[in-house]
Design a protein around this motif. Sequence first.
Motif, PDB file in Angstrom:
ATOM      1  N   THR A  92       0.414   3.854 -11.505  1.00  0.00           N
ATOM      2  CA  THR A  92      -0.495   2.813 -11.030  1.00  0.00           C
ATOM      3  C   THR A  92      -0.935   3.083  -9.599  1.00  0.00           C
ATOM      4  O   THR A  92      -2.127   2.981  -9.256  1.00  0.00           O
ATOM      5  N   ILE A  93       0.025   3.451  -8.736  1.00  0.00           N
ATOM      6  CA  ILE A  93      -0.283   3.713  -7.329  1.00  0.00           C
ATOM      7  C   ILE A  93      -1.195   4.926  -7.194  1.00  0.00           C
ATOM      8  O   ILE A  93      -2.186   4.907  -6.454  1.00  0.00           O
ATOM      9  N   ASN A 125      -3.215   6.286  -9.472  1.00  0.00           N
ATOM     10  CA  ASN A 125      -4.552   6.015 -10.014  1.00  0.00           C
ATOM     11  C   ASN A 125      -5.396   5.211  -9.042  1.00  0.00           C
ATOM     12  O   ASN A 125      -6.620   5.341  -9.002  1.00  0.00           O
ATOM     13  N   THR A 126      -4.761   4.362  -8.245  1.00  0.00           N
ATOM     14  CA  THR A 126      -5.501   3.503  -7.318  1.00  0.00           C
ATOM     15  C   THR A 126      -5.828   4.205  -6.004  1.00  0.00           C
ATOM     16  O   THR A 126      -6.955   4.144  -5.514  1.00  0.00           O
ATOM     17  N   LEU A 127      -4.838   4.895  -5.413  1.00  0.00           N
ATOM     18  CA  LEU A 127      -5.018   5.496  -4.093  1.00  0.00           C
ATOM     19  C   LEU A 127      -5.526   6.933  -4.134  1.00  0.00           C
ATOM     20  O   LEU A 127      -6.046   7.433  -3.134  1.00  0.00           O
ATOM     21  N   THR A 173      -8.770  -0.490  -9.671  1.00  0.00           N
ATOM     22  CA  THR A 173      -8.274  -1.453  -8.683  1.00  0.00           C
ATOM     23  C   THR A 173      -6.794  -1.682  -8.981  1.00  0.00           C
ATOM     24  O   THR A 173      -6.279  -1.275 -10.026  1.00  0.00           O
ATOM     25  N   TRP A 174      -6.121  -2.356  -8.062  1.00  0.00           N
ATOM     26  CA  TRP A 174      -4.710  -2.670  -8.303  1.00  0.00           C
ATOM     27  C   TRP A 174      -4.559  -3.495  -9.577  1.00  0.00           C
ATOM     28  O   TRP A 174      -3.632  -3.301 -10.360  1.00  0.00           O
ATOM     29  N   GLN A 175      -5.503  -4.412  -9.807  1.00  0.00           N
ATOM     30  CA  GLN A 175      -5.400  -5.270 -10.973  1.00  0.00           C
ATOM     31  C   GLN A 175      -5.549  -4.470 -12.267  1.00  0.00           C
ATOM     32  O   GLN A 175      -4.778  -4.638 -13.220  1.00  0.00           O
ATOM     33  N   THR A 176      -6.575  -3.590 -12.321  1.00  0.00           N
ATOM     34  CA  THR A 176      -6.793  -2.830 -13.551  1.00  0.00           C
ATOM     35  C   THR A 176      -5.644  -1.867 -13.823  1.00  0.00           C
ATOM     36  O   THR A 176      -5.258  -1.658 -14.975  1.00  0.00           O
ATOM     37  N   GLU A 177      -5.081  -1.282 -12.769  1.00  0.00           N
ATOM     38  CA  GLU A 177      -4.029  -0.287 -12.991  1.00  0.00           C
ATOM     39  C   GLU A 177      -2.685  -0.932 -13.343  1.00  0.00           C
ATOM     40  O   GLU A 177      -1.907  -0.372 -14.115  1.00  0.00           O
ATOM     41  N   ILE A 178      -2.392  -2.079 -12.761  1.00  0.00           N
ATOM     42  CA  ILE A 178      -1.180  -2.792 -13.166  1.00  0.00           C
ATOM     43  C   ILE A 178      -1.307  -3.251 -14.611  1.00  0.00           C
ATOM     44  O   ILE A 178      -0.356  -3.152 -15.408  1.00  0.00           O
ATOM     45  N   ASN A 233       0.434   7.498 -16.044  1.00  0.00           N
ATOM     46  CA  ASN A 233       1.516   6.560 -16.373  1.00  0.00           C
ATOM     47  C   ASN A 233       2.653   7.272 -17.098  1.00  0.00           C
ATOM     48  O   ASN A 233       3.826   7.019 -16.821  1.00  0.00           O
TER      49      ASN A 233
END
Length: 519
Positions: free
Chosen positions: A118-119, A121-123, A264-269, A437
């Motif tokens: 998740t991290i 994919n976002t950063l 975004t953090w929301q989509t990846e979580i 993931n």
Amino acid sequence: MADHTAMPATSEKAQVPPDVVSAGSYDSRTHSGEEAGSFERPKTWMYRSIKVGPFKLPYYASPPFQLLIVSLVCFLCPGMFNALGGMGGGGQVDPRAANDANTAVYATFAVVGFFAGTITNTLGIKFALSFGGIGYSVYVAAFLCYNHTQNYGFTVFAGALLGVCAGLLWTAQGAIMMSYPSEDSKGRYISWFWMIFNLGAVIGSLIPLGQNINTTTNSAVNDGTYIGFLVLTFLGAVLAWCLVDAKNVVRKDGSKIILMKNPTWQTEIKGLGETFITDPYILFLFPMFFASNWFYTYQFNGVNLAFFNTRTRALNNTLYYIMQIVGAFVFGYALDQAKVRRSTRAKGAWAALFVLTMIVWGGGYAFQTGYTRGLVNAGSATKNDPSDDYVKKDWTDSGYIGPMFLYMFYGFYDAAWQTTVYWFMGSLTNNGRKLANFAGFYKGIQSAGAAIIWAVDNKGVPFMNIFASCWALLAGSLIIALPVILMKVQDTVPIEEDLKFSDETIADVAPQQTLNQKS
């Protein structure tokens, strides 16, 4: 009509084979660039081939070149960590500080690794890899400090920090290695990475070997070894910034990596949770993940540190990682044999691993019956004569060759296991987001196992007990994973299946020429 805006226009007129274009699906990744048609790359430096003397290297934004960069980062960072760890006790005589530091590494790694996809994919992969490299530098610096100050707290803190950093580094690496290549080349990509990465450990092992070659006593490695590792790990952290963003990577046939357009953090979580819903079978691979680092503690501390003196440990370390290169080459290329269906190759790989597990660890059992932790700690060579000093083996001693070959085959086995597990994961999907993931799960669960076994070793559990746990875990996890190998590994994964886990369309990832033909 398909949206043609996502890919550059083509000017080269190579024909696409008819079997690539079908009524409802397209998967360019099952064909090499020569087969699937050529395309005109954007006229920027990233997409131009690189000439080095008489050699023509792939263009900078291509999967092979990006794999080379991430391999060199791991060559310089985890490669040096492995070289240091392979010495046993982090190069120290007393392994307790290193054991506790490694427990901290894998405890934090286990937690962060599970969410690292998740991290990452976002950063982005560049941040993940570079931040990870810094953690390795701090870890090495802690052991350099320990040589002079015996600062136990700093060593354990450095281990905990490294666990956070390494979780991101290895997740980014795994996503690149499994999602960038086409389906028919994933085994080779994994093989290339593992060979380059372990070449770092080979070269790293030569540093303490050269500096301790005349040291026949059992002593800690000197400052020069740690300083050399520190410089190299820092260079690796800097090199990570030479990668391009995954969205800019283009395969030889013009296809792109399946990602999220605007993560975004929301989509990846949310995506992390969706992985368990869409791919619950991944749970059957978790025991293989758990077992994949469990045996290092036994090999490095229970065999290399316990049985051999300093310079022989360094030599064994070098041979161990040379055999990792051999193992990765053999298994990586075998897994990509195009004449055999991929589902059949998966079954063959499983069988080969099971046979190797019985042979290599069966030999390990025979070796382990020759000494115990109690004998090593008490300084006694035999149970019947406690007055005899326990003398660790030197490479000049008779009887060294057998244990040396066993240790070499431990290295071969490790590469075979890691290469095959990565290939199994890569055969389940081509979606870069999902594979990040998967890689996070792999490294997180792997690290949970490592944290446990380093702590167990620090409690002084008998070597034979730890050995038995290694053998049982490896064999048992293969049996649990068998249903996935039999039922879920397909000869190819349809692109529609991969796109379900992203917001991209075929127009975003397929070569433009093929889209024109479909329209």
